[in-house]
Write an enzyme that holds these catalytic residues in place. Structure first.
Site, PDB file in Angstrom:
ATOM      1  N   ASP A 173       0.794  -1.227  -0.088  1.00 33.25           N
ATOM      2  CA  ASP A 173       0.054   0.035  -0.135  1.00 33.25           C
ATOM      3  C   ASP A 173       0.810   1.250  -0.018  1.00 33.25           C
ATOM      4  O   ASP A 173       2.055   1.207   0.495  1.00 33.25           O
ATOM      5  CB  ASP A 173      -1.055   0.140   1.217  1.00 33.25           C
ATOM      6  CG  ASP A 173      -2.133   0.792   0.950  1.00 33.25           C
ATOM      7  OD1 ASP A 173      -2.248   1.392   0.003  1.00 33.25           O
ATOM      8  OD2 ASP A 173      -2.844   1.156   2.277  1.00 33.25           O
ATOM      9  N   GLY A 174       0.214   2.364  -0.411  1.00 34.32           N
ATOM     10  CA  GLY A 174       1.021   3.540  -0.406  1.00 34.32           C
ATOM     11  C   GLY A 174       1.689   4.056  -1.829  1.00 34.32           C
ATOM     12  O   GLY A 174       2.174   5.177  -1.569  1.00 34.32           O
ATOM     13  N   ASN A 175       1.418   3.312  -2.619  1.00 39.51           N
ATOM     14  CA  ASN A 175       2.123   3.940  -4.112  1.00 39.51           C
ATOM     15  C   ASN A 175       1.733   5.223  -4.275  1.00 39.51           C
ATOM     16  O   ASN A 175       2.419   6.392  -4.827  1.00 39.51           O
ATOM     17  CB  ASN A 175       1.669   2.932  -5.122  1.00 39.51           C
ATOM     18  CG  ASN A 175       2.287   1.564  -5.143  1.00 39.51           C
ATOM     19  OD1 ASN A 175       3.174   1.525  -4.301  1.00 39.51           O
ATOM     20  ND2 ASN A 175       1.958   0.667  -6.003  1.00 39.51           N
ATOM     21  N   GLY A 176       0.053   5.524  -4.270  1.00 45.07           N
ATOM     22  CA  GLY A 176      -0.258   6.904  -4.631  1.00 45.07           C
ATOM     23  C   GLY A 176       0.094   8.182  -3.734  1.00 45.07           C
ATOM     24  O   GLY A 176       0.518   9.079  -4.115  1.00 45.07           O
ATOM     25  N   ASN A 182     -10.139  -2.904  -7.346  1.00 42.95           N
ATOM     26  CA  ASN A 182      -9.529  -1.800  -7.651  1.00 42.95           C
ATOM     27  C   ASN A 182      -9.945  -1.365  -9.377  1.00 42.95           C
ATOM     28  O   ASN A 182      -9.522  -0.258  -9.874  1.00 42.95           O
ATOM     29  CB  ASN A 182      -8.049  -2.323  -8.023  1.00 42.95           C
ATOM     30  CG  ASN A 182      -7.239  -2.272  -6.981  1.00 42.95           C
ATOM     31  OD1 ASN A 182      -6.389  -2.838  -6.570  1.00 42.95           O
ATOM     32  ND2 ASN A 182      -7.689  -1.408  -5.839  1.00 42.95           N
ATOM     33  N   TRP A 183     -11.010  -2.238  -9.869  1.00 43.86           N
ATOM     34  CA  TRP A 183     -11.680  -1.854 -11.035  1.00 43.86           C
ATOM     35  C   TRP A 183     -12.125  -0.372 -11.014  1.00 43.86           C
ATOM     36  O   TRP A 183     -12.410   0.284 -12.000  1.00 43.86           O
ATOM     37  CB  TRP A 183     -12.449  -2.838 -11.519  1.00 43.86           C
ATOM     38  CG  TRP A 183     -11.936  -4.350 -11.875  1.00 43.86           C
ATOM     39  CD1 TRP A 183     -12.020  -5.411 -11.295  1.00 43.86           C
ATOM     40  CD2 TRP A 183     -11.017  -4.610 -13.178  1.00 43.86           C
ATOM     41  NE1 TRP A 183     -11.494  -6.534 -11.794  1.00 43.86           N
ATOM     42  CE2 TRP A 183     -10.488  -5.654 -13.016  1.00 43.86           C
ATOM     43  CE3 TRP A 183     -10.621  -3.635 -14.254  1.00 43.86           C
ATOM     44  CZ2 TRP A 183      -9.901  -6.602 -13.939  1.00 43.86           C
ATOM     45  CZ3 TRP A 183      -9.664  -4.411 -15.255  1.00 43.86           C
ATOM     46  CH2 TRP A 183      -9.316  -5.782 -14.920  1.00 43.86           C
TER      47      TRP A 183
HETATM   48  C1  FPP Z   1      -1.706   0.266  -3.398  1.00 47.86           C
HETATM   49  O1  FPP Z   1      -1.206   1.631  -3.438  1.00 47.86           O
HETATM   50  C2  FPP Z   1      -1.203  -0.567  -4.419  1.00 47.86           C
HETATM   51  C3  FPP Z   1      -1.687  -0.919  -5.710  1.00 47.86           C
HETATM   52  C4  FPP Z   1      -3.243  -0.843  -5.675  1.00 47.86           C
HETATM   53  C5  FPP Z   1      -0.856  -1.703  -6.773  1.00 47.86           C
HETATM   54  C6  FPP Z   1       0.033  -2.355  -6.411  1.00 47.86           C
HETATM   55  C7  FPP Z   1       0.692  -2.661  -7.568  1.00 47.86           C
HETATM   56  C8  FPP Z   1       2.206  -2.555  -7.898  1.00 47.86           C
HETATM   57  C9  FPP Z   1       3.177  -2.404  -6.756  1.00 47.86           C
HETATM   58  C10 FPP Z   1       2.750  -2.528  -9.133  1.00 47.86           C
HETATM   59  C11 FPP Z   1       2.755  -4.001  -9.979  1.00 47.86           C
HETATM   60  C12 FPP Z   1       3.020  -5.137  -9.440  1.00 47.86           C
HETATM   61  C13 FPP Z   1       3.814  -6.139  -9.935  1.00 47.86           C
HETATM   62  C14 FPP Z   1       3.695  -7.593  -9.567  1.00 47.86           C
HETATM   63  C15 FPP Z   1       4.783  -5.856 -10.996  1.00 47.86           C
HETATM   64  P1  FPP Z   1      -2.439   2.719  -3.561  1.00 47.86           P
HETATM   65  O2  FPP Z   1      -2.462   3.144  -5.036  1.00 47.86           O
HETATM   66  O3  FPP Z   1      -3.617   2.241  -3.116  1.00 47.86           O
HETATM   67  O4  FPP Z   1      -1.634   3.819  -2.856  1.00 47.86           O
HETATM   68  P2  FPP Z   1      -2.537   5.121  -1.830  1.00 47.86           P
HETATM   69  O5  FPP Z   1      -3.331   4.526  -0.929  1.00 47.86           O
HETATM   70  O6  FPP Z   1      -1.307   5.666  -1.284  1.00 47.86           O
HETATM   71  O7  FPP Z   1      -3.319   5.748  -2.984  1.00 47.86           O
END
Ligand code: FPP
Length: 238
Positions: A16-19, A64-65
């Site tokens: 979690d936390g990419n965004g 996630n869709w």
């Molecule tokens: C949650 O962060 C992360 C995801 C929904 C996607 C995870 C995918 C990857 C790390 C990339 C692809 C994976 C592989 C196996 C190559 P969020 O977007 O919900 O972050 P936020 O809560 O900060 O918005």
């Protein structure tokens, strides 16, 4: 010095936390996912070196869709690229890959790339890497239950004789031991429909570190914390 720690055989991760990581840097969310994908590759290698036998990551949930179309496309493209480029790496590192989740909703070419990668890595004997795509634990359990019910309706099984093992064997994770340790990054403390059946006795570890900042040192911290837990599986301390 000899490493006396217990290394969990199976580690599952809610990445979690990419965004939030991207936003903090004034970058588009998709850049956070791209960095997250690079971290996945590094952590797979680190986990293998640490002696972890199974790694399962939550890449895309059945929920996630509902994200904006452009973000869904970007995530699918990252997964597509991963499937198409990781074979050489897997062969070199002896990694076996499996995708869990309902693959039928994915684009044809992605389904094909997944099938190719699963087939071509099936006899690898190193770390087993599960990627959850269009995965939801309730959906997985419903698919398993429907398949058991179909067998019962056709007279192939006796419903009253069904066991927990029978259900486990119909899940996407059939044949894979339950996770010993579940990690969730970036501060939230919830399970979000991930591996609900399989984590009945898993140790849970939450860290504030955002997934794109996750590193071998963070994984080591989680394994250290796991070593300080006492697993009793519902029994008593002896
Ligand atoms: C949650 O962060 C992360 C995801 C929904 C996607 C995870 C995918 C990857 C790390 C990339 C692809 C994976 C592989 C196996 C190559 P969020 O977007 O919900 O972050 P936020 O809560 O900060 O918005």
């Amino acid at each position: 010095m000899e490493d006396k720690r217990k290394v969990p055989a199976h580690v599952a991760i809610i990445m979690d936390g990419n965004g939030r990581w991207a936003k903090k840097r004034g970058l588009p969310r998709t850049m956070g996912h791209a960095q997250g994908a690079r971290v996945v590759e590094q952590i797979l290698e680190d986990a293998d070196h640490m002696g972890i036998r199974y790694l399962t990551v939550y890449a895309f949930s059945t929920e996630n869709w509902s994200r904006p179309g452009s973000e869904v496309t970007a995530l699918m493209n990252l997964l597509r690229t991963y499937m198409k480029t990781s074979l050489a790496k897997c062969a070199r590192n002896n990694v076996r890959i499996r995708v869990i989740g309902d693959k039928t909703r994915l684009d044809e070419d992605l389904q094909q790339a997944i099938a190719d990668l699963e087939r071509d890595t099936a006899s690898n004997t190193g770390i087993q890497f599960q990627i959850a795509i269009n995965y939801g634990a309730r959906d997985e359990m419903m698919r398993a239950i429907r398949s058991l019910a179909a067998d019962a309706a056709a007279g192939r099984t006796d419903p009253s004789a069904l066991t927990e093992e029978d259900l486990s064997a119909r899940l996407d994770t059939a044949g894979i031991p339950d996770p010993d340790l579940l990690i969730r990054t970036c501060g939230e403390q919830r399970i979000s429909n991930f591996l609900l059946w399989q984590i009945a006795y898993s140790e849970l570890y939450f860290t504030d570190c955002a997934w794109p900042d996750f590193s071998k040192a963070e994984l080591e911290k989680a394994v250290d914390a796991y070593n300080h837990r006492e697993r009793r599986y519902g029994g008593l301390v002896n």
